[in-house]
Design a protein around this motif. Structure first.
Motif, PDB file in Angstrom:
ATOM      1  N   ALA A  16     -10.223  17.629   1.043  1.00  0.00           N
ATOM      2  CA  ALA A  16     -10.992  18.775   1.560  1.00  0.00           C
ATOM      3  C   ALA A  16     -11.959  18.358   2.657  1.00  0.00           C
ATOM      4  CB  ALA A  16     -11.763  19.420   0.417  1.00  0.00           C
ATOM      5  N   ARG A  17     -12.247  19.265   3.539  1.00  0.00           N
ATOM      6  CA  ARG A  17     -13.326  19.035   4.515  1.00  0.00           C
ATOM      7  C   ARG A  17     -13.847  20.383   4.976  1.00  0.00           C
ATOM      8  NH1 ARG A  17      -9.939  17.533  10.049  1.00  0.00           N
ATOM      9  NH2 ARG A  17      -8.392  19.097   9.685  1.00  0.00           N
ATOM     10  N   LEU A  67       1.103  19.441  -0.798  1.00  0.00           N
ATOM     11  CA  LEU A  67       0.085  19.341   0.260  1.00  0.00           C
ATOM     12  C   LEU A  67       0.743  19.156   1.623  1.00  0.00           C
ATOM     13  CD1 LEU A  67      -2.825  17.117  -1.128  1.00  0.00           C
ATOM     14  CD2 LEU A  67      -2.949  19.529  -0.459  1.00  0.00           C
ATOM     15  N   ARG A  68       1.780  18.327   1.647  1.00  0.00           N
ATOM     16  CA  ARG A  68       2.521  18.070   2.874  1.00  0.00           C
ATOM     17  C   ARG A  68       3.194  19.354   3.375  1.00  0.00           C
ATOM     18  NH1 ARG A  68       3.807  13.194   5.041  1.00  0.00           N
ATOM     19  NH2 ARG A  68       2.716  12.020   3.453  1.00  0.00           N
ATOM     20  N   GLU A  69       3.796  20.107   2.449  1.00  0.00           N
ATOM     21  CA  GLU A  69       4.462  21.359   2.799  1.00  0.00           C
ATOM     22  C   GLU A  69       3.436  22.368   3.360  1.00  0.00           C
ATOM     23  OE1 GLU A  69       6.038  23.378  -0.617  1.00  0.00           O
ATOM     24  OE2 GLU A  69       7.324  24.689   0.582  1.00  0.00           O
ATOM     25  N   LEU A  70       2.287  22.459   2.731  1.00  0.00           N
ATOM     26  CA  LEU A  70       1.230  23.361   3.206  1.00  0.00           C
ATOM     27  C   LEU A  70       0.778  22.949   4.605  1.00  0.00           C
ATOM     28  CD1 LEU A  70      -0.849  23.455  -0.089  1.00  0.00           C
ATOM     29  CD2 LEU A  70       0.165  25.478   0.967  1.00  0.00           C
ATOM     30  N   ASP A  71       0.633  21.628   4.788  1.00  0.00           N
ATOM     31  CA  ASP A  71       0.158  21.101   6.067  1.00  0.00           C
ATOM     32  C   ASP A  71       1.158  21.404   7.185  1.00  0.00           C
ATOM     33  OD1 ASP A  71      -1.659  19.802   7.671  1.00  0.00           O
ATOM     34  OD2 ASP A  71      -0.918  17.797   7.198  1.00  0.00           O
ATOM     35  N   GLU A  72       2.454  21.376   6.843  1.00  0.00           N
ATOM     36  CA  GLU A  72       3.496  21.605   7.850  1.00  0.00           C
ATOM     37  C   GLU A  72       3.700  23.092   8.147  1.00  0.00           C
ATOM     38  OE1 GLU A  72       6.712  19.411   6.114  1.00  0.00           O
ATOM     39  OE2 GLU A  72       5.833  17.481   6.730  1.00  0.00           O
ATOM     40  N   SER A  73       3.108  23.971   7.360  1.00  0.00           N
ATOM     41  CA  SER A  73       3.255  25.413   7.583  1.00  0.00           C
ATOM     42  C   SER A  73       2.404  25.821   8.785  1.00  0.00           C
ATOM     43  CB  SER A  73       2.792  26.190   6.350  1.00  0.00           C
ATOM     44  OG  SER A  73       1.366  26.228   6.303  1.00  0.00           O
ATOM     45  N   THR A  74       2.505  27.107   9.152  1.00  0.00           N
ATOM     46  CA  THR A  74       1.728  27.585  10.303  1.00  0.00           C
ATOM     47  C   THR A  74       0.326  28.043   9.896  1.00  0.00           C
ATOM     48  OG1 THR A  74       2.737  29.747   9.995  1.00  0.00           O
ATOM     49  CG2 THR A  74       3.778  28.282  11.608  1.00  0.00           C
ATOM     50  N   PRO A 132      -4.737  16.276   4.602  1.00  0.00           N
ATOM     51  CA  PRO A 132      -3.817  16.936   5.527  1.00  0.00           C
ATOM     52  C   PRO A 132      -4.501  17.134   6.881  1.00  0.00           C
ATOM     53  CG  PRO A 132      -4.723  18.532   3.952  1.00  0.00           C
ATOM     54  CD  PRO A 132      -5.307  17.173   3.597  1.00  0.00           C
ATOM     55  N   GLY A 133      -3.693  17.438   7.924  1.00  0.00           N
ATOM     56  CA  GLY A 133      -4.268  17.687   9.248  1.00  0.00           C
ATOM     57  C   GLY A 133      -4.944  19.054   9.314  1.00  0.00           C
ATOM     58  N   PRO A 169       0.856  -1.183   0.000  1.00  0.00           N
ATOM     59  CA  PRO A 169       0.000   0.000   0.000  1.00  0.00           C
ATOM     60  C   PRO A 169       0.892   1.233   0.000  1.00  0.00           C
ATOM     61  CG  PRO A 169       0.215  -0.817   2.226  1.00  0.00           C
ATOM     62  CD  PRO A 169       1.028  -1.747   1.347  1.00  0.00           C
ATOM     63  N   SER A 170       0.318   2.407  -0.236  1.00  0.00           N
ATOM     64  CA  SER A 170       1.103   3.625  -0.114  1.00  0.00           C
ATOM     65  C   SER A 170       1.662   3.702   1.316  1.00  0.00           C
ATOM     66  CB  SER A 170       0.248   4.842  -0.446  1.00  0.00           C
ATOM     67  OG  SER A 170      -0.958   4.815   0.281  1.00  0.00           O
ATOM     68  N   ALA A 171       2.907   4.226   1.438  1.00  0.00           N
ATOM     69  CA  ALA A 171       3.626   4.144   2.720  1.00  0.00           C
ATOM     70  C   ALA A 171       3.299   5.323   3.638  1.00  0.00           C
ATOM     71  CB  ALA A 171       5.137   4.053   2.459  1.00  0.00           C
ATOM     72  N   ASN A 172       1.997   5.507   3.881  1.00  0.00           N
ATOM     73  CA  ASN A 172       1.533   6.566   4.779  1.00  0.00           C
ATOM     74  C   ASN A 172       0.592   5.947   5.803  1.00  0.00           C
ATOM     75  OD1 ASN A 172      -0.047   6.513   2.034  1.00  0.00           O
ATOM     76  ND2 ASN A 172      -1.548   7.036   3.616  1.00  0.00           N
ATOM     77  N   ARG A 173       0.339   6.689   6.894  1.00  0.00           N
ATOM     78  CA  ARG A 173      -0.693   6.229   7.817  1.00  0.00           C
ATOM     79  C   ARG A 173      -2.052   6.360   7.141  1.00  0.00           C
ATOM     80  NH1 ARG A 173       0.909   9.865  12.461  1.00  0.00           N
ATOM     81  NH2 ARG A 173       2.309  10.642  10.847  1.00  0.00           N
ATOM     82  N   PHE A 174      -2.973   5.496   7.500  1.00  0.00           N
ATOM     83  CA  PHE A 174      -4.270   5.424   6.811  1.00  0.00           C
ATOM     84  C   PHE A 174      -4.967   6.785   6.784  1.00  0.00           C
ATOM     85  CE2 PHE A 174      -8.864   4.447   6.587  1.00  0.00           C
ATOM     86  CZ  PHE A 174      -8.858   3.757   5.384  1.00  0.00           C
ATOM     87  N   GLY A 175      -5.445   7.170   5.592  1.00  0.00           N
ATOM     88  CA  GLY A 175      -6.188   8.409   5.453  1.00  0.00           C
ATOM     89  C   GLY A 175      -5.312   9.624   5.219  1.00  0.00           C
ATOM     90  N   SER A 176      -4.004   9.476   5.435  1.00  0.00           N
ATOM     91  CA  SER A 176      -3.087  10.607   5.332  1.00  0.00           C
ATOM     92  C   SER A 176      -2.570  10.769   3.891  1.00  0.00           C
ATOM     93  CB  SER A 176      -1.962  10.365   6.332  1.00  0.00           C
ATOM     94  OG  SER A 176      -0.916  11.258   6.150  1.00  0.00           O
TER      95      SER A 176
END
Ligand code: TXA
Ligand code: MG
Length: 341
Positions: free
Chosen positions: A340-341, A306-313, A240-241, A146-153
């Motif tokens: 999206a949510r 997306l990861r970079e955006l998520d890690e920003s403030t 993303p979170g 599977p893709s090497a991420n935690r589920f849903g991430s």
């Protein structure tokens, strides 16, 4: 986790770990995958644990390069297929393998139930990335991944992203640089009568499939709670979170957006949108365009950005909907909707 590179010595180390039922993240042409021995349930269980993935979500079996009839023989049974169904499988594998096309076909008894989540079908693909193929060869058999991420991430397209997702949970990662395509494989079910059903849009455009194999039935995304045929169909996935909102026009600031925002545009410049948000008193902590002009580049960069955006403030991410649903636009639009949510 151990960091390996695609030399024959390191691939031997990776293969030896896999033979001991350990987990190794590997690059493919789409995204990084978390590999385990496809015939070893004690290894496959570890994938579900490391990813926190529900057991009802089946895995893709990755095949070594070879004549499709040979590599599929032990995994897939097409006895009940009409000539049109068999023909579709032959055409699709001949034209698109190795490459980013996953086929969902009836499984043989040799496939562990854990791989298929007890389904009567198994997902199979023959990856095109030289490192994936070198590892499959060193290992000497099929690997589930599977893709090497935690589920849903967010799926990882670099070894650093794999480390961010799974450090401490897996044994090694083979780092071959960023993955060339950037979105996951297209998942297609081939039914016994030859009907083709798209289960997940991906790196192989559905138009390319239709050009050689005829019409493909597209399925609408399901909402959470509905039990999907492919959990990649869940409406919230690849997320993303930080909350992400999709808009049609990024130059029209979103009403109610918080003070600190991050902006994302699939194609074209983002400066005008940034100025519009700043004119409304927002702080734009990060603004990114996936590509000046090509969907190929946009897909390649999507998950890393997306990861970079998520890690920003940024307190909220605002992204413009993908302007195209054609070709790779289909997969990009799909991943953004699910983020999206
Ligand atoms: O590009 C890719 O496909 C990547 C790389 C690593 O190969 N792998 C990947 O795996 O995206 P994963 O597990 O993240 O997604 C596999 C998708 C899921 O949506 C799963 O539900 C679907 O394939 N799938 C697997 N077996 C299936 C089956 N028997 N029937 C229907 N869907 C299936
Ligand atoms: Mg995935």
């Amino acid at each position: 986790m151990l960091s390996l590179v695609p030399t024959s010595q390191d691939l031997y180390t990776a293969a030896a770990l896999l033979k001991k039922a350990r987990l190794v993240a590997m690059p493919t042409e789409t995204v990084y995958g978390l590999a385990a021995d496809a015939f070893e349930p004690t290894a496959i269980v570890k994938i579900f644990d490391a990813k926190e993935r529900p057991r009802f979500d089946p895995l893709i079996v990755h095949l070594p390069v070879g004549p499709p009839e040979d590599v599929l023989r032990t995994l897939v049974v097409l006895d009940d297929y009409a000539p049109r169904g068999k023909e579709a499988v032959t055409t699709l594998t001949r034209v698109f393998w190795p490459g980013p096309l996953t086929l969902v076909l009836p499984r043989s008894n040799a496939v562990p139930d854990l791989v298929t989540s007890g389904k009567p079908t198994v997902a199979v693909r023959m990856p095109a990335h030289p490192t994936t193929q070198a590892l499959l060869k060193a290992f000497g058999g099929p690997l589930v991944a599977p893709s090497a991420n935690r589920f849903g991430s967010i799926s990882p397209t670099t070894a650093d992203a794999v480390r961010a997702e799974l450090d401490g949970r897996i044994d090694a990662v083979v780092d071959a640089g960023p993955t060339p395509l950037g979105v996951e494989s297209t998942v297609l079910a081939v039914d016994p009568d030859g009907t083709l059903r798209l289960l997940r849009p991906g790196a192989l455009p559905v138009e390319d499939i239709e050009a050689v194999a005829g019409p493909v039935v597209r399925q609408a995304p399901l909402s959470v709670g509905e039990r999907p045929e492919a959990p990649g169909q869940l409406s919230r996935h690849y997320a993303p979170g930080t909350p992400l909102t999709l808009v049609d026009d990024l130059t029209k600031p979103l009403v109610g957006a918080p003070p600190c925002v991050g902006l994302l545009r699939v194609l074209g410049p983002v400066e005008e949108a940034q100025a519009a948000y700043e004119a409304q008193g927002h702080t734009v902590v990060i603004a990114r365009s996936l590509s000046a002009s090509t969907l190929t580049e946009a897909a390649q960069r999507l998950f890393a950005v997306l990861r970079e955006l998520d890690e920003s403030t940024a307190e909220a991410l605002i992204a413009e909907r993908c302007p195209s649903h054609v070709g790779l636009g289909h997969a990009i639009a799909d991943r953004l909707e699910r983020a999206a949510r």
